[in-house]
Design an enzyme around this catalytic site. Structure first.
Site, PDB file in Angstrom:
ATOM      1  N   LYS A 129       0.874  -1.182   0.000  1.00 18.21           N
ATOM      2  CA  LYS A 129       0.000   0.000   0.000  1.00 18.21           C
ATOM      3  C   LYS A 129       0.901   1.218   0.000  1.00 18.21           C
ATOM      4  CE  LYS A 129      -4.411   1.001   0.080  1.00 18.21           C
ATOM      5  NZ  LYS A 129      -5.584   0.276  -0.437  1.00 18.21           N
ATOM      6  N   ASP A 169      -7.015   4.269  -4.749  1.00 20.60           N
ATOM      7  CA  ASP A 169      -7.675   4.100  -3.448  1.00 20.60           C
ATOM      8  C   ASP A 169      -8.296   5.467  -3.170  1.00 20.60           C
ATOM      9  OD1 ASP A 169      -7.945   2.215  -1.000  1.00 20.60           O
ATOM     10  OD2 ASP A 169      -7.249   4.042  -0.065  1.00 20.60           O
TER      11      ASP A 169
HETATM   12  P1  NDP Z   1     -13.045   7.485  -2.991  1.00 23.20           P
HETATM   13  O1  NDP Z   1     -11.998   8.504  -2.775  1.00 23.20           O
HETATM   14  O2  NDP Z   1     -13.589   7.267  -4.357  1.00 23.20           O
HETATM   15  O3  NDP Z   1     -14.284   7.779  -2.031  1.00 23.20           O
HETATM   16  C1  NDP Z   1     -14.144   7.846  -0.654  1.00 23.20           C
HETATM   17  C2  NDP Z   1     -15.453   8.296  -0.054  1.00 23.20           C
HETATM   18  O4  NDP Z   1     -15.376   8.220   1.354  1.00 23.20           O
HETATM   19  C3  NDP Z   1     -15.790   9.724  -0.382  1.00 23.20           C
HETATM   20  O5  NDP Z   1     -17.190   9.860  -0.415  1.00 23.20           O
HETATM   21  C4  NDP Z   1     -15.182  10.488   0.806  1.00 23.20           C
HETATM   22  O6  NDP Z   1     -15.774  11.746   1.035  1.00 23.20           O
HETATM   23  C5  NDP Z   1     -15.513   9.532   1.931  1.00 23.20           C
HETATM   24  N1  NDP Z   1     -14.537   9.702   3.014  1.00 23.20           N
HETATM   25  C6  NDP Z   1     -13.193   9.719   2.917  1.00 23.20           C
HETATM   26  N2  NDP Z   1     -12.624   9.925   4.118  1.00 23.20           N
HETATM   27  C7  NDP Z   1     -13.644  10.039   4.970  1.00 23.20           C
HETATM   28  C8  NDP Z   1     -13.725  10.269   6.357  1.00 23.20           C
HETATM   29  N3  NDP Z   1     -12.614  10.415   7.109  1.00 23.20           N
HETATM   30  N4  NDP Z   1     -14.957  10.302   6.904  1.00 23.20           N
HETATM   31  C9  NDP Z   1     -16.065  10.131   6.144  1.00 23.20           C
HETATM   32  N5  NDP Z   1     -16.052   9.927   4.831  1.00 23.20           N
HETATM   33  C10 NDP Z   1     -14.874   9.884   4.259  1.00 23.20           C
HETATM   34  O7  NDP Z   1     -12.454   6.129  -2.378  1.00 23.20           O
HETATM   35  P2  NDP Z   1     -12.911   4.638  -2.647  1.00 23.20           P
HETATM   36  O8  NDP Z   1     -14.383   4.589  -2.848  1.00 23.20           O
HETATM   37  O9  NDP Z   1     -12.026   4.059  -3.664  1.00 23.20           O
HETATM   38  O10 NDP Z   1     -12.522   3.941  -1.267  1.00 23.20           O
HETATM   39  C11 NDP Z   1     -13.424   3.852  -0.159  1.00 23.20           C
HETATM   40  C12 NDP Z   1     -12.943   2.773   0.798  1.00 23.20           C
HETATM   41  O11 NDP Z   1     -12.900   1.518   0.111  1.00 23.20           O
HETATM   42  C13 NDP Z   1     -11.537   2.973   1.385  1.00 23.20           C
HETATM   43  O12 NDP Z   1     -11.509   2.412   2.679  1.00 23.20           O
HETATM   44  C14 NDP Z   1     -10.673   2.131   0.446  1.00 23.20           C
HETATM   45  O13 NDP Z   1      -9.458   1.733   1.061  1.00 23.20           O
HETATM   46  C15 NDP Z   1     -11.606   0.945   0.227  1.00 23.20           C
HETATM   47  N6  NDP Z   1     -11.324   0.139  -0.953  1.00 23.20           N
HETATM   48  C16 NDP Z   1     -11.293   0.688  -2.207  1.00 23.20           C
HETATM   49  C17 NDP Z   1     -11.069  -0.103  -3.308  1.00 23.20           C
HETATM   50  C18 NDP Z   1     -11.158   0.430  -4.695  1.00 23.20           C
HETATM   51  O14 NDP Z   1     -11.104  -0.384  -5.644  1.00 23.20           O
HETATM   52  N7  NDP Z   1     -11.324   1.711  -4.914  1.00 23.20           N
HETATM   53  C19 NDP Z   1     -10.754  -1.545  -3.159  1.00 23.20           C
HETATM   54  C20 NDP Z   1     -10.906  -2.038  -1.810  1.00 23.20           C
HETATM   55  C21 NDP Z   1     -11.136  -1.197  -0.766  1.00 23.20           C
HETATM   56  P3  NDP Z   1     -14.972  13.097   0.674  1.00 23.20           P
HETATM   57  O15 NDP Z   1     -15.138  13.273  -0.802  1.00 23.20           O
HETATM   58  O16 NDP Z   1     -15.648  14.133   1.479  1.00 23.20           O
HETATM   59  O17 NDP Z   1     -13.537  12.885   1.084  1.00 23.20           O
END
Ligand code: NDP
Length: 449
Positions: A129, A169
């Site tokens: 990571k 991510d």
């Molecule tokens: P994105 O950046 O596309 O979206 C993240 C979302 O979560 C946004 O809506 C963001 O809001 C919100 N968010 C981020 N930080 C916080 C916080 N501290 N409190 C509340 N909301 C928050 O990321 P992903 O959708 O790709 O990833 C989401 C999760 O899934 C993570 O844990 C990631 O590690 C996991 N994941 C992702 C994969 C992938 O293929 N993308 C694969 C496996 C796991 P805002 O815009 O306001 O920051």
């Protein structure tokens, strides 16, 4: 205390003593090690060969300075990292996160999770990571590009299609992957399509990669519910997040006939009693890069609430945390259970705290743990690597079918090991035992490395 329990306690003490500030890393190590006693009991040679000591120590950690210039001409300095945790099963593989909270603790926890998640897919990938404390919010495209170029100017020497293959991510989507890939190609002066995954389709990305984590989550949850005779149709679903994982979890949940009533970002959440209008969410997040509160401007029946934690107070049958780590604490878990939740499927990484997971399990909530339930993203990333190696692109349907098969297999293996070694519904233990067994066997076969 049995020998294996004493061994596990010793390793947890070691982790706490070496890096007392790394609480999230310690939590994820605890979650895994507390469930694998049956494997350790059956293999006393693991302790002799110091297998756990090796597993909790990254093979390599790279930390570097990222200097770039913003649109006003001011010099900015960020931190970049890559944690290469374990390469027993294949080249290091795992996403890059750009978020102000990024630090070694978070990246080590994510890299450790990634090792086991990748092992569950059955595909040849190790675990890593990386990322930076850079915040893409509010930055222009040109600023994001300059940052990505500077980041890659250091990272390129540590990665490669057979060495380490990063992906996206939080904060790293198609735009960032494009800038990172462009800079890698320029520096290396070669077209190594397989050096990054999550690329756009028109330059060797995989169809269905964008959808894979969210779709995979729903395939896993459906397997878990089917086994109990529960139909997803007409179930009320609460989703957190509005990013990549959340959007495609909503899409597939709706395709299965469920009613998704919420989504959120780090400012607050939206509740739409008519069901979330996903096109509107995609328009706000993908096209305008806006805030989720804009949803209510065009959907007057919906409510916006400041603060993202409130999303767990909305009554539902199924909760799908898809935003970030530690978003469901014990208090939120109690509220969800009091409101009658039947199942929780983790789309984000470690979104539930350890005491929240324990509470769900005590109250017989079906629980799909992240490293199994969200493995679809990295699985399709590995399929993207395979397509890049053969210089071919498979159809959406072919990738999606393979994804379904992989998620079913992960569920089946986790369930089988839960039934053999733990509570039959304890998929946390089942997934950990499956993944640990795979990694441990191969590490032993590869000798003292
Ligand atoms: P994105 O950046 O596309 O979206 C993240 C979302 O979560 C946004 O809506 C963001 O809001 C919100 N968010 C981020 N930080 C916080 C916080 N501290 N409190 C509340 N909301 C928050 O990321 P992903 O959708 O790709 O990833 C989401 C999760 O899934 C993570 O844990 C990631 O590690 C996991 N994941 C992702 C994969 C992938 O293929 N993308 C694969 C496996 C796991 P805002 O815009 O306001 O920051």
């Amino acid at each position: 205390m049995s020998n294996s329990n004493a061994y596990v306690e010793r390793i947890l003490d070691l982790v706490a003593q070496r890096d007392p500030d790394q609480k999230q890393f310690k939590d994820t190590v605890t979650e895994v090690l507390k469930t694998i006693a049956p494997v350790l009991d059956a293999h006393p040679e693991y302790e002799q060969q110091k297998l756990l000591e090796r597993l909790v120590e990254p093979e390599r950690v790279v930390s570097f300075r990222v200097v770039w210039q913003d649109d006003k001409g001011e010099v900015q300095v960020n931190r970049g990292f890559r944690v290469q945790m374990n390469s027993a099963l294949g080249p290091y593989k795992g996403g890059l996160r750009f978020h102000p909270s990024v630090c070694l603790d978070i990246l080590k926890f994510l890299a450790f999770e990634q090792v086991f998640k990748n092992a569950l897919t059955g595909l040849p990938i190790g675990g890593a990571k990386g990322g930076s404390d850079f915040d893409p919010h509010g930055k222009s495209d040109a600023e994001v590009m300059r940052f990505c170029q500077s980041f890659m100017t250091e990272l390129y020497r540590h990665i490669g299609p057979d060495v380490d293959v990063p992906a996206g991510d939080i904060g790293v989507g198609g735009r960032e992957i494009g800038y990172l890939f462009g800079q890698y190609k320029r520096i290396r002066d070669r077209y190594d399509a397989g050096v990054l995954t999550g690329k756009r389709i028109d330059y060797w990305g995989s169809l269905a990669r964008t959808e894979a984590t969210g779709y995979g989550l729903l395939y896993f949850v459906k397997n878990m519910l089917d086994a109990k005779g529960i139909d997803l149709k007409d179930k009320v679903v609460v989703v957190s997040g509005a990013g990549n994982v959340a959007q495609y979890a909503i899409e597939k949940a709706q395709a299965f006939g469920a009613k998704v009533v919420t989504c959120s970002d780090s400012n607050g959440y939206v509740y739409d009693p008519n069901g979330i209008d996903l096109d509107a969410v995609k328009e706000i997040k993908q096209v305008r890069r806006g805030r989720i509160k804009e949803y209510v401007e065009t959907h007057p029946q919906a409510e916006y609430h400041e603060g993202c934690k409130g999303v767990w107070t909305v009554a539902c049958d199924i909760a799908l945390p898809c935003a970030t780590q530690r978003e469901i604490d014990l208090e939120s878990a109690k509220t969800l259970v009091a409101n009658g939740v039947t199942a929780v499927g983790e789309g984000a990484n470690m979104p539930s705290t350890l005491d929240a997971i324990a509470y769900f399990q005590e109250h017989k909530v079906l629980f799909a743990p992240a490293k199994a339930a969200n493995a679809g993203g990295v699985a399709v990333s590995a399929l993207e690597m395979a397509q890049n190696s053969e210089r071919l692109q498979w159809t959406f349907e072919e990738v999606d079918e393979r994804l379904k098969g992989i998620m079913k297999n992960i569920y089946t293996q986790a369930k089988k090991n839960a039934e053999a070694y733990a509570d039959p519904d304890d998929l946390v233990a089942g997934a950990n035992i499956t993944a640990f067994s795979n990694v441990a066997e191969v590490m032993m076969a590869q000798g003292l490395v």
